[in-house]
Scaffold this motif. Structure first.
Motif, PDB file in Angstrom:
ATOM      1  N   THR A   1      76.197  32.998  22.603  1.00  0.00           N
ATOM      2  CA  THR A   1      75.489  33.833  23.573  1.00  0.00           C
ATOM      3  C   THR A   1      76.047  35.253  23.673  1.00  0.00           C
TER       4      THR A   1
ATOM      5  N   PHE B   1      67.214  34.170  29.330  1.00  0.00           N
ATOM      6  CA  PHE B   1      66.788  35.486  28.842  1.00  0.00           C
ATOM      7  C   PHE B   1      65.319  35.743  29.164  1.00  0.00           C
TER       8      PHE B   1
ATOM      9  N   ILE C   1      71.695  37.789  34.336  1.00  0.00           N
ATOM     10  CA  ILE C   1      72.054  36.871  33.246  1.00  0.00           C
ATOM     11  C   ILE C   1      73.419  36.252  33.501  1.00  0.00           C
TER      12      ILE C   1
ATOM     13  N   ILE D   1      80.901  36.643  29.012  1.00  0.00           N
ATOM     14  CA  ILE D   1      79.693  35.907  28.654  1.00  0.00           C
ATOM     15  C   ILE D   1      80.040  34.660  27.845  1.00  0.00           C
TER      16      ILE D   1
ATOM     17  N   VAL E   1      73.874  38.859  23.696  1.00  0.00           N
ATOM     18  CA  VAL E   1      73.844  39.779  24.827  1.00  0.00           C
ATOM     19  C   VAL E   1      74.490  41.114  24.466  1.00  0.00           C
TER      20      VAL E   1
ATOM     21  N   ALA F   1      66.878  36.852  23.541  1.00  0.00           N
ATOM     22  CA  ALA F   1      67.782  38.009  23.536  1.00  0.00           C
ATOM     23  C   ALA F   1      67.053  39.273  23.083  1.00  0.00           C
TER      24      ALA F   1
ATOM     25  N   TYR G   1      71.284  42.411  33.386  1.00  0.00           N
ATOM     26  CA  TYR G   1      72.511  41.850  32.821  1.00  0.00           C
ATOM     27  C   TYR G   1      73.320  41.127  33.890  1.00  0.00           C
TER      28      TYR G   1
END
Length: 602
Positions: free
Chosen positions: A125, A388, A339, A117, A129, A75, A336
């Motif tokens: 997580t 990540f 992810i 998320i 993030v 992260a 993002y």
């Protein structure tokens, strides 16, 4: 030994955390070793657990710590990569285009994006993030961590595609004859292929969603009010309460689809779909200025040089612009988006990627550690940390970074992660010894169960009010709603049956409390703080988030009491009266503050 005394002894490791970390304000790196020593002494001299079992639990804890540090590193690396590429500057400008108001930004990022998320990956997580994203946008590190922890409540029960229900509650209840008899009497095990049992879990999930929807409605407002109270120029709740219309709008934009999905589709998708629909509804509304205060000014923090030192992490956000042609907003946000897509793709069973990433060939397993039955396994390719790191590597090429800047991102990330390791090295092993304390020579149950039984003996028929607090306690020590549900679901079911109420609702209250416990969980706070380089201030974070947890667990407990005792005591019972008093008090409190604010303006 007397049951009450045994319960008090079981509480000692938690009392050590509360005393040194929260009250005396020691950093976790100093407080958690004392808690570890306390739990080991109790395990040896009171529970009479063997040295082998304590050692095995500690080894398992260290392995879990390594996985957490890997996630933290990934992260931090992603944040530093985006900063060095200039993407963070572009993202900051883009969010300012939606709304320059920090109150609006924190709701969109922490509440809505964080819920999505959480539903995708779970296990802390969202903090990994959303928290660094907020810091990258100019939030004080501590404000970002507090916001990231408070939203670890409503979406958590359906995190990682419903893992706390489908794994936590399922594991905690399955195989018990009384539970199976209850489910069969309710018509849930007659179907072939296990569908009836899954239907029972879906029923529990639907009840959990209903409780969360009611308790979670005020969470966005809590986030904003805490932010303005502790980190605003005037240190006032008023600035946060002024955004109540937008906060409630954002809450309902997530929770209404969330509760519908829980009832129609089951426990896998409420948080994912709720977060997505919420963003789709709220972002255009924020851009159009709907429900946003029209007092003429957007709320913001003071200049950075006026922030308190304890607010600031070791990660310094520098406004680095991309070289050459300005970066497009879509390209800046692409990491993002990647992810989110990778988290969903690797966790949705229909896409068949999860079996590949969790296959025995790519799983590191230590079975039956030291002959104790404790097993530890790691699935490196399935961890969010791997996603990540992979996205960081993709970003290097996508954003056309130079090698020097990318090396700097790796070096800075390694330096930031190291201080967090000291606290986690003691925090997680303490938890593992605590929950693996059964089977000792004294013949006692594990410490969490002993403590829960002691509370249940004191409360009697009022137990539904306290049930979420036990779930929260489980998450506080274990750092996981899933683990809390594994530990306490059967216990909560049994207490419900003993006091003569629907035990299914008691399990739902357990799951809701377990989700809310993430707000104050020590090692989640340590991990979230480490992501932005805010190490040693964990107690300060917990002191700020504790009221949100207490509100959440109390509202859920009162609501649960009202529901389970309706048939025998009617709707006008202790639970509904307490709920009415809580909400009436909150309304009066808000009205007085807002009225005071209008008078000040006049």
């Amino acid at each position: 030994m007397d049951a009450s005394l045994l319960a008090i002894l079981a509480f000692l490791p938690i009392a050590v955390v509360a005393l040194f970390l929260v009250i005396l304000r020691w950093p976790a790196s100093r407080a958690m070793p004392l808690s570890y020593v306390a739990v080991v002494l109790l395990a040896v001299f009171v529970w009479q657990v063997s040295a082998r079992q304590i050692t095995a639990a500690t080894i398992h804890g260290l392995i879990v710590t390594a996985t957490l540090l890997y996630i933290i590193f990934g992260a931090i690396l992603l944040l530093n990569t985006l900063q060095q590429s200039g993407a963070m500057s572009v993202i900051r400008q883009g969010l300012t285009g939606i709304s320059p108001d920090r109150r609006v930004q924190v709701i969109i990022i922490a509440w809505l994006f964080g819920s999505f998320i959480e539903g995708s990956a779970g296990f802390g997580t969202p903090a990994a993030v959303a928290v660094p994203l907020m810091v990258g946008l100019g939030f004080p590190a501590m404000a970002a961590v507090v916001a990231g922890m408070v939203i670890q409540s409503t979406p958590v029960s359906f995190g990682a595609l419903g893992t706390p229900i489908l794994v936590g509650v399922n594991t905690g209840l399955s195989g018990d004859a009384s539970v199976e008899a209850f489910a069969e009497a309710a018509g849930f095990v007659a179907e072939s292929g296990g569908g009836g049992w899954l239907g029972f879990l879906a029923l529990v999930g639907a009840r959990v969603a209903l409780l969360h929807t009611i308790a979670g409605t005020l969470i966005p407002l809590f986030v904003v009010a805490l932010m303005t109270r502790f980190f605003g120029p005037e240190r006032s709740l008023l600035a946060g309460l002024k955004v109540w219309k937008f906060a409630l709008f954002a809450a309902f934009a997530m929770t209404i689809p969330y509760v519908i999905v829980a009832h129609v589709l089951g426990p896998e998708f409420p948080s994912i779909i709720g977060g997505l629909i919420g963003m789709a509804v709220v972002i255009p509304a924020a851009r159009a200025g709907l429900f946003v205060p029209k007092d003429g000014e957007s709320w913001d923090f003071e200049a950075r040089d006026r922030w308190k030192p304890e607010w600031i992490g070791t990660i310094e956000i520098v406004d680095i612009r991309s070289e050459g042609k300005p970066m497009h907003l879509a390209r800046a946000w692409a990491p993002y988006l990647l992810i989110a897509l990778l988290l969903v793709a690797t966790r949705v069973p229909a896409l068949s990627l999860k079996p590949l990433l969790t296959a025995p060939l790519v799983t590191l397993t230590l079975e039956n550690l030291l002959g104790t039955g404790i097993t530890s396994s790691v699935q490196p390719l399935y961890l969010p940390g791997t996603i990540f790191v992979v996205v960081s590597l993709i970003t290097y090429f996508l954003h056309r970074m130079n090698g020097k800047a990318y090396r700097r991102a790796w070096i800075d990330s390694s330096k930031t992660m190291i201080p967090a390791s000291v606290a986690l090295v003691f925090t997680v092993p303490m938890v593992q010894v605590f929950i693996n304390s059964a089977g000792g020579g004294a013949g006692y149950e594990k410490m969490p169960i002993i403590l829960a039984e002691g509370v249940a003996a004191l409360t009697g028929s009022a137990w539904p009010i306290f049930a979420p607090f036990i779930g929260g306690f489980g998450a506080f020590v274990a750092g996981s709603n899933t683990v809390s549900n594994m530990m306490f679901s059967l216990f909560q079911f049994g207490v419900g049956a003993r006091i003569g109420v629907d035990p299914g609702w008691m399990v739902a209250l357990q799951a809701v409390g377990g989700a809310a416990g993430n707000i104050i969980c020590v090692h989640n706070v340590v991990a979230a703080s480490a992501v932005v380089g805010l190490v040693g201030k964990e107690g300060a974070v917990i002191r700020k988030t504790l009221p949100a947890f207490f509100y959440y667990a109390l509202v859920a407990g009162c609501l649960g009491y009202a529901i389970v005792w309706t048939t025998s005591k009617g709707w006008l019972n202790t639970g509904t009266i307490l709920l009415a008093l809580i909400y009436a008090g909150l309304i009066v409190f808000m009205h007085r503050y807002l009225t005071k604010g209008r008078r000040t303006i006049v």
